[in-house]
Design a protein around this motif. Sequence first.
Motif, short mmCIF file in Angstrom:
data_model
loop_
_atom_site.label_atom_id
_atom_site.label_comp_id
_atom_site.label_asym_id
_atom_site.label_seq_id
_atom_site.Cartn_x
_atom_site.Cartn_y
_atom_site.Cartn_z
N TYR A 122 15.64 -16.92 1.91
CA TYR A 122 14.96 -16.89 2.24
C TYR A 122 13.44 -18.04 2.58
N ASP A 146 12.59 -1.16 3.19
CA ASP A 146 12.87 -1.19 4.32
C ASP A 146 13.96 -1.91 4.81
N ALA A 147 15.08 -0.45 5.88
CA ALA A 147 15.90 -0.84 6.24
C ALA A 147 16.63 -1.88 6.62
N ASP A 148 15.63 -2.69 7.64
CA ASP A 148 16.20 -4.13 8.41
C ASP A 148 16.09 -4.82 7.52
N TYR A 149 14.98 -5.13 5.94
CA TYR A 149 14.99 -6.57 4.95
C TYR A 149 15.37 -6.16 3.59
N PRO A 150 16.47 -5.45 3.26
CA PRO A 150 16.53 -4.79 1.86
C PRO A 150 15.86 -5.87 1.37
N ALA A 195 8.86 -7.83 4.29
CA ALA A 195 9.57 -7.97 5.40
C ALA A 195 8.68 -8.00 7.01
N GLN A 196 7.24 -7.20 6.34
CA GLN A 196 6.26 -7.59 7.64
C GLN A 196 5.81 -9.43 7.67
N ARG A 215 9.22 -10.23 10.12
CA ARG A 215 9.52 -9.34 11.18
C ARG A 215 8.40 -10.70 12.35
N GLU A 221 10.04 -13.53 13.29
CA GLU A 221 11.70 -14.24 13.63
C GLU A 221 11.10 -13.59 15.49
#
Length: 974
Positions: free
Chosen positions: A9, A953-957, A964-965, A968, A971
Amino acid sequence: MTETVSRDYSETLNLPKTDFPMRAGLPKNEPKILKRWEDQDLYRVMRQQAAGKPKFILHDGPPYANGNIHIGHALNKVLKDIVTRAMQMQGYDSNYVPGWDCHGLPIEWKIEEQYRKKGKNKDAIPVNEFRKECRDFAAKWIDVQRDEFKRLGIEGDWDNPYLTMNFDSEAIIAEELMKFAMSGQLYRGSKPVMWSVVEKTALAEAEVEYQDHESHTIWVKFPVLTGDDSLVGKNVVIWTTTPWTIPANRAVSFSHSISYGLYKVTEAPQDNWAKVGEELVLADNLAADVFKAARVEAFERVADVDPSKIEFCGHPFRGAEGADGYFDFYVPMLAGDHVTDDAGTGFVHTAPGHGADDFQMFLENRATFAKAGTEQVPLTVQEDGSYYPHVPLFEGHYILNRKGGEGTTNKAVIDKLLEVGALIARGKVKHSYPHSWRSKAPLIFRNTPQWFVYMDKELEGEGDTLRARALKAIAETRFVPVSGQHRIHNMIESRPDWVLSRQRAWGVPITIFVNKATGEILQDETVNARISAAFREEGADAWFAEDAKERFLGNDYSSDDFEKVDDILDVWFDSGSTHAFCMEPREDLNPNRKGLGGEDYVLYLEGTDQHRGWFHSSLLESCGTRGHAPYDAVLTHGFTMDEHGRKMSKSLGNTVAPQDVIKQYGADILRLWVGSVDYAEDQRIGPSIIKTNVDSYRKLRNTLRFMLGSLAHYKGDEVAVADMPELEQLMLHRLAELDKLVRDSYHAFDFKRVFSVLFNFMTVELSAFYFDVRKDALYCDPLSSVKRKASLYVIEQLFRHLVTWMAPILPFTTEECWTHRYGEDVGSIHLEQFPQVPAEWRNDTLAAKWVKVRKVRRVITGALEVERREKRIGASLEAHPVVHVTDPELLAALEGLDMAEISITSQLTLSSEPTSAEAFRLEDVADVAVVPGLAEGKKCARCWKILPEVGTDADYPELTLRDAQAMRELEGAA
């Protein structure tokens, strides 16, 4: 078991981006910036930009054009540049015009040294040919010094400096002198002045330095001739450290406040100079010391003595063989306030031609001297330090040799005193003695005809004197530091008449004619105008042309009736006239002198020695011709010592050349040193001090680099102050506080305070606090984050304010920062004004609250430091401290704040309950205690915080919800 991360990251972080180098490379980079300024014609643009604004005129005190600049020059010029840049950036037309002193002994002496090496005789060279060599020598060094000053980053009118040897300058200097002549303030007199027998000229006080010197001491008998019959035939004893002045003795002085007695020698060696049975008059407090020096083994006090009852003594050489009656005058006994019984005999040998007190005694007792046979102050010593032919016994003897060493006179006088039986003791003493600061040779006081300006003659129609005018002007002038006012006041209050003449060749002549029959100065404006016009056309060389006398007198006067004075003006008169030929003729420097606050202002800035030099002569010249001082303020700096506090000298090998510092480190390092020292006192510089300044510079540069890197992400978004987090509001408040402090400090010429406050703010409040706290938001927050936008806006404001505030001290570095931030096509930071701070930034209530917040934070960071030291945590983000705050006011200050963010921990719990004695505390914050603990949860793969929410967070565990926000948005934007 180590957790595995599915992706890297680091590339998603908004890390600082800048090509602003961490290593400054100032020695190579600064010349490029200088070239850029030259191509921009920065000086001219600054003048155009400031046109019509109130003038702040820093009038340059001219250095001598006779060698490379030294560290004292660098200090002086950088201080001046800081002043002019700071005032320009605060709304003034702050023009700086450099100048050079081109006349006088420093340059003439160099040419004479060259002559001596070549075996040439100066007196055999036509005067104007010699003067041309002096002029060429000065011109060469002006070019050298100009380049050296420009390399320091000094901004000024280098294409149009003022030079004392410019033809217009020489004309105006002559005009100023003629104003004194026309007003009756100029006169020719004869009095003792400090004289260099090596340089063959009188010296001003500013050209004199005091060094240890070993002198002969002698105790001499003066036989009593008339007065108290009981003392006739006895001897008054004097003591002196200048045996060579005995032939010039014309009186003996005593004091009414000293007790005197008649003493008889009762035991002494058979070959002793003080014989058994001799009776000597001495001060009671000094008798024992005198007899010890005279090797007298026993003595007795015979009677009290009242010296005022003694009328006349005889000179020790009275009746001496070969003297032809020269010394057969009477020597009066006179009362004088200058006589003490601290040393000597209580009687002072008085030679009116060789001492200030002695001369004053002559003036106050003319009738007594005349009665004794001395009508005028005797002229005994010629300009080369030898006795005149009319002085018997000592004709041809020199006080000093050509190099300033001891001549033959002292020995000749002592030998003659022994021969006539007038000496009772001799010795040597080491004491402080005046020397020429050029030749380093000892000086003598010598009675010479010179040209003077009256200090106490009432000016016609004015009702005052030059002294009174000068003292009034001093009282009206601002002095920084204030001690300078007292110093120059005392000098003016007690100074004798102003000596203007020098017996030299290179300089502006004393352009007057004297009537041979009457001795009066010719006062004719038509003659003066001819002189002025010729000087403007040909320079002062016109005075020394063969036909000068006839040319200037014209058809109105017979040249046979007048003497053309060929003495040269003291160089201090030249520099004292700079206001007349530099400031007044130039519209950009001619002030409307009303003081700060919207009107023009004139500042003189030089070393503290100029209280007796340039400040002094400028004051007298302007008061004598204009009735007021040429300046509104006088700022003085001390001298530069080595880092051990010793005076710099080549012999000690402790000099620091500014050229060497610039070559190795750059001019901004030298300027940083100037801006950070207490210049009012003597400063120190050396390798370790320079290294300290390099370290300070590196910290400043790194802070500026961080701001530039962060601002690469700034999109120009503005956030209303009310919508900002408290921490950003606090930083804006601090800028508002600093704005007043910086402006006030620059106006007070307190550059050390400016630097100290800005340095501490940047390295402590920004680097170690604000930036440290905000890195997480800057790097990791979503692009839409108000906190991040507010922080970038505040960093932009911090950058603009800080670099402009520092620009006067660090012009190269701040220019480099400015162009990296805004591009080279935006001009220059030196065309900017100090930014105006909005009133809404000031928030004293918030600032008071954050004093409490930071007090608590200090306890927390102290506890975390212990945890790191004990290796219970690695980074502070591994911690979850419990903070117990039992003071309600402190606890209330923390309400609504994210103390974990402020303390740079992943989690933090606040409690109002007391805790155990084992908790971490600081002595000065008794109501706060910290119980360390470890953060619970998983470590975010992006921001490294440890929080329970990581994995929710399911998308960014692998990330926190905040990160995570951010992903989003990144991307989504991609």
